[in-house]
Scaffold this motif. Structure first.
Motif, PDB file in Angstrom:
ATOM      1  N   ARG A  67      30.417  50.762  38.236  1.00 47.34           N
ATOM      2  CA  ARG A  67      30.768  50.255  36.891  1.00 47.34           C
ATOM      3  C   ARG A  67      32.273  50.312  36.670  1.00 47.34           C
ATOM      4  O   ARG A  67      32.825  49.526  35.919  1.00 47.34           O
ATOM      5  CB  ARG A  67      30.061  51.058  35.801  1.00 47.34           C
ATOM      6  CG  ARG A  67      28.563  50.867  35.795  1.00 47.34           C
ATOM      7  CD  ARG A  67      27.932  51.623  34.665  1.00 47.34           C
ATOM      8  NE  ARG A  67      28.128  53.061  34.884  1.00 47.34           N
ATOM      9  CZ  ARG A  67      27.925  53.993  33.976  1.00 47.34           C
ATOM     10  NH1 ARG A  67      27.553  53.684  32.766  1.00 47.34           N
ATOM     11  NH2 ARG A  67      28.102  55.265  34.259  1.00 47.34           N
ATOM     12  N   LEU A  68      32.943  51.253  37.333  1.00 49.64           N
ATOM     13  CA  LEU A  68      34.394  51.380  37.195  1.00 49.64           C
ATOM     14  C   LEU A  68      35.153  50.354  38.030  1.00 49.64           C
ATOM     15  O   LEU A  68      36.372  50.265  37.925  1.00 49.64           O
ATOM     16  CB  LEU A  68      34.848  52.790  37.593  1.00 49.64           C
ATOM     17  CG  LEU A  68      34.378  53.921  36.702  1.00 49.64           C
ATOM     18  CD1 LEU A  68      34.876  55.254  37.241  1.00 49.64           C
ATOM     19  CD2 LEU A  68      34.830  53.710  35.271  1.00 49.64           C
ATOM     20  N   VAL A  69      34.442  49.582  38.835  1.00 45.68           N
ATOM     21  CA  VAL A  69      35.068  48.513  39.614  1.00 45.68           C
ATOM     22  C   VAL A  69      35.095  47.235  38.787  1.00 45.68           C
ATOM     23  O   VAL A  69      36.111  46.569  38.683  1.00 45.68           O
ATOM     24  CB  VAL A  69      34.325  48.289  40.953  1.00 45.68           C
ATOM     25  CG1 VAL A  69      34.864  47.059  41.670  1.00 45.68           C
ATOM     26  CG2 VAL A  69      34.442  49.531  41.835  1.00 45.68           C
ATOM     27  N   GLY A  70      33.965  46.917  38.138  1.00 46.79           N
ATOM     28  CA  GLY A  70      33.885  45.723  37.311  1.00 46.79           C
ATOM     29  C   GLY A  70      33.791  44.454  38.132  1.00 46.79           C
ATOM     30  O   GLY A  70      33.809  44.475  39.364  1.00 46.79           O
ATOM     31  N   ALA A  71      33.708  43.328  37.422  1.00 48.16           N
ATOM     32  CA  ALA A  71      33.614  42.021  38.081  1.00 48.16           C
ATOM     33  C   ALA A  71      34.922  41.737  38.804  1.00 48.16           C
ATOM     34  O   ALA A  71      35.996  41.799  38.207  1.00 48.16           O
ATOM     35  CB  ALA A  71      33.316  40.942  37.050  1.00 48.16           C
ATOM     36  N   ASP A  72      34.826  41.439  40.080  1.00 44.93           N
ATOM     37  CA  ASP A  72      36.001  41.117  40.901  1.00 44.93           C
ATOM     38  C   ASP A  72      37.086  42.194  40.842  1.00 44.93           C
ATOM     39  O   ASP A  72      38.270  41.896  40.977  1.00 44.93           O
ATOM     40  CB  ASP A  72      36.591  39.762  40.500  1.00 44.93           C
ATOM     41  CG  ASP A  72      35.613  38.625  40.722  1.00 44.93           C
ATOM     42  OD1 ASP A  72      34.851  38.682  41.716  1.00 44.93           O
ATOM     43  OD2 ASP A  72      35.600  37.675  39.910  1.00 44.93           O
ATOM     44  N   GLY A 103      34.963  52.692  47.661  1.00 48.12           N
ATOM     45  CA  GLY A 103      35.221  51.851  48.818  1.00 48.12           C
ATOM     46  C   GLY A 103      35.379  50.366  48.529  1.00 48.12           C
ATOM     47  O   GLY A 103      35.424  49.555  49.453  1.00 48.12           O
ATOM     48  N   TYR A 104      35.497  49.983  47.248  1.00 51.88           N
ATOM     49  CA  TYR A 104      35.589  48.565  46.898  1.00 51.88           C
ATOM     50  C   TYR A 104      36.777  47.882  47.564  1.00 51.88           C
ATOM     51  O   TYR A 104      36.633  46.825  48.179  1.00 51.88           O
ATOM     52  CB  TYR A 104      35.669  48.384  45.375  1.00 51.88           C
ATOM     53  CG  TYR A 104      35.919  46.948  44.982  1.00 51.88           C
ATOM     54  CD1 TYR A 104      34.867  46.038  44.931  1.00 51.88           C
ATOM     55  CD2 TYR A 104      37.203  46.484  44.686  1.00 51.88           C
ATOM     56  CE1 TYR A 104      35.086  44.708  44.602  1.00 51.88           C
ATOM     57  CE2 TYR A 104      37.430  45.164  44.354  1.00 51.88           C
ATOM     58  CZ  TYR A 104      36.363  44.277  44.308  1.00 51.88           C
ATOM     59  OH  TYR A 104      36.592  42.963  43.990  1.00 51.88           O
ATOM     60  N   ARG A 105      37.964  48.473  47.438  1.00 46.53           N
ATOM     61  CA  ARG A 105      39.154  47.831  48.011  1.00 46.53           C
ATOM     62  C   ARG A 105      39.068  47.764  49.540  1.00 46.53           C
ATOM     63  O   ARG A 105      39.492  46.792  50.144  1.00 46.53           O
ATOM     64  CB  ARG A 105      40.433  48.546  47.590  1.00 46.53           C
ATOM     65  CG  ARG A 105      40.801  48.298  46.137  1.00 46.53           C
ATOM     66  CD  ARG A 105      42.288  48.511  45.919  1.00 46.53           C
ATOM     67  NE  ARG A 105      42.627  48.720  44.539  1.00 46.53           N
ATOM     68  CZ  ARG A 105      42.839  47.734  43.661  1.00 46.53           C
ATOM     69  NH1 ARG A 105      42.719  46.490  44.020  1.00 46.53           N
ATOM     70  NH2 ARG A 105      43.160  48.018  42.409  1.00 46.53           N
ATOM     71  N   ASN A 136      44.295  38.193  43.068  1.00 47.53           N
ATOM     72  CA  ASN A 136      45.139  39.178  42.372  1.00 47.53           C
ATOM     73  C   ASN A 136      46.206  39.683  43.348  1.00 47.53           C
ATOM     74  O   ASN A 136      46.160  39.380  44.548  1.00 47.53           O
ATOM     75  CB  ASN A 136      44.280  40.306  41.779  1.00 47.53           C
ATOM     76  CG  ASN A 136      43.609  41.181  42.811  1.00 47.53           C
ATOM     77  OD1 ASN A 136      44.165  41.473  43.870  1.00 47.53           O
ATOM     78  ND2 ASN A 136      42.406  41.624  42.511  1.00 47.53           N
ATOM     79  N   PRO A 137      47.188  40.441  42.862  1.00 47.62           N
ATOM     80  CA  PRO A 137      48.283  40.893  43.747  1.00 47.62           C
ATOM     81  C   PRO A 137      47.816  41.669  44.979  1.00 47.62           C
ATOM     82  O   PRO A 137      48.346  41.466  46.076  1.00 47.62           O
ATOM     83  CB  PRO A 137      49.142  41.772  42.827  1.00 47.62           C
ATOM     84  CG  PRO A 137      48.900  41.225  41.462  1.00 47.62           C
ATOM     85  CD  PRO A 137      47.449  40.795  41.467  1.00 47.62           C
ATOM     86  N   PHE A 138      46.846  42.557  44.823  1.00 48.90           N
ATOM     87  CA  PHE A 138      46.328  43.322  45.960  1.00 48.90           C
ATOM     88  C   PHE A 138      45.782  42.372  47.026  1.00 48.90           C
ATOM     89  O   PHE A 138      46.078  42.507  48.217  1.00 48.90           O
ATOM     90  CB  PHE A 138      45.225  44.294  45.499  1.00 48.90           C
ATOM     91  CG  PHE A 138      44.335  44.769  46.616  1.00 48.90           C
ATOM     92  CD1 PHE A 138      44.769  45.724  47.518  1.00 48.90           C
ATOM     93  CD2 PHE A 138      43.055  44.240  46.775  1.00 48.90           C
ATOM     94  CE1 PHE A 138      43.953  46.152  48.554  1.00 48.90           C
ATOM     95  CE2 PHE A 138      42.230  44.661  47.813  1.00 48.90           C
ATOM     96  CZ  PHE A 138      42.678  45.617  48.695  1.00 48.90           C
ATOM     97  N   GLU A 139      44.984  41.408  46.595  1.00 47.96           N
ATOM     98  CA  GLU A 139      44.370  40.483  47.534  1.00 47.96           C
ATOM     99  C   GLU A 139      45.418  39.623  48.240  1.00 47.96           C
ATOM    100  O   GLU A 139      45.333  39.406  49.448  1.00 47.96           O
ATOM    101  CB  GLU A 139      43.358  39.596  46.797  1.00 47.96           C
ATOM    102  CG  GLU A 139      42.176  40.380  46.259  1.00 47.96           C
ATOM    103  CD  GLU A 139      41.296  39.592  45.311  1.00 47.96           C
ATOM    104  OE1 GLU A 139      40.091  39.904  45.250  1.00 47.96           O
ATOM    105  OE2 GLU A 139      41.797  38.673  44.623  1.00 47.96           O
ATOM    106  N   ARG A 140      46.405  39.142  47.486  1.00 56.92           N
ATOM    107  CA  ARG A 140      47.457  38.332  48.097  1.00 56.92           C
ATOM    108  C   ARG A 140      48.229  39.134  49.135  1.00 56.92           C
ATOM    109  O   ARG A 140      48.559  38.627  50.209  1.00 56.92           O
ATOM    110  CB  ARG A 140      48.407  37.781  47.020  1.00 56.92           C
ATOM    111  CG  ARG A 140      47.768  36.718  46.146  1.00 56.92           C
ATOM    112  CD  ARG A 140      48.779  35.968  45.306  1.00 56.92           C
ATOM    113  NE  ARG A 140      49.670  36.808  44.543  1.00 56.92           N
ATOM    114  CZ  ARG A 140      49.447  37.236  43.297  1.00 56.92           C
ATOM    115  NH1 ARG A 140      48.343  36.888  42.657  1.00 56.92           N
ATOM    116  NH2 ARG A 140      50.324  38.001  42.688  1.00 56.92           N
TER     117      ARG A 140
END
Length: 170
Positions: A67-72, A103-105, A136-140
């Motif tokens: 729940r603390l990750v959220g959508a995308d 482990g989401y990221r 988002n910046p992390f993904e880029r």
């Protein structure tokens, strides 16, 4: 003191400062988890010249942290910014801390490297630029790193939240 000794001392000072950032972040996140009545352990590390903090489930089967990750990853991004602000308030310096939850990221990084790999192959095969979906910046950053490693070039174009990576031949 020689140059190598100076850089070793400076590197040691940086690691100490980043470890301090991680400890401040961990304290902040522990309070947050208590308020939210969520269970989680906090792992602190230093990776790629920045503090890295992860909230992991105490019980592997417990999925409540998602729940603390959220959508995308939107909630995760917001919590990361709040944590960075908490660190900045204590240290007086801007933090580049990276936060991961359950482990989401790490999972997202793996998927993004694959997206980048497919796009890189297209650029090599077709010889022209390939534009990816907004990120988002992390993904880029993950994609830019994969592109650079493959010997191609990439740029970010557009304005948030529609900012995207364009991959080109070198």
């Amino acid at each position: 003191m020689g140059t190598s000794e100076t850089s070793t001392v400076q590197d040691g000072d940086l690691v100490t400062r980043l470890e301090e950032e991680g400890e401040i972040a961990a304290d902040y996140l522990e309070e947050f988890l208590d308020i939210a009545d969520l269970d989680g352990d906090i792992d602190i590390d230093v990776e790629h010249g920045r503090a890295a903090v992860e909230i992991v489930a105490e019980d592997v089967a417990d999925d409540s942290l998602r729940r603390l990750v959220g959508a995308d990853g939107e909630v995760l991004d917001a919590l990361q910014e709040l944590t960075r602000l908490a660190v900045q308030t204590k240290t007086g310096e801007r933090s580049r801390l990276m936060l991961d939850i359950a482990g989401y990221r790490a999972e997202r990084r793996t998927a993004l490297v694959e997206v980048a790999r497919v796009a890189i192959e297209r650029v090599k095969a077709e010889g022209g630029p390939v534009t990816l979906d907004p990120m988002n910046p992390f993904e880029r950053k993950v994609v830019h790193d994969a592109v650079a490693e493959a010997g191609l070039v990439s740029d970010s174009e557009g304005v948030e939240p529609e900012r995207r990576v364009v991959i080109r031949p070198a």
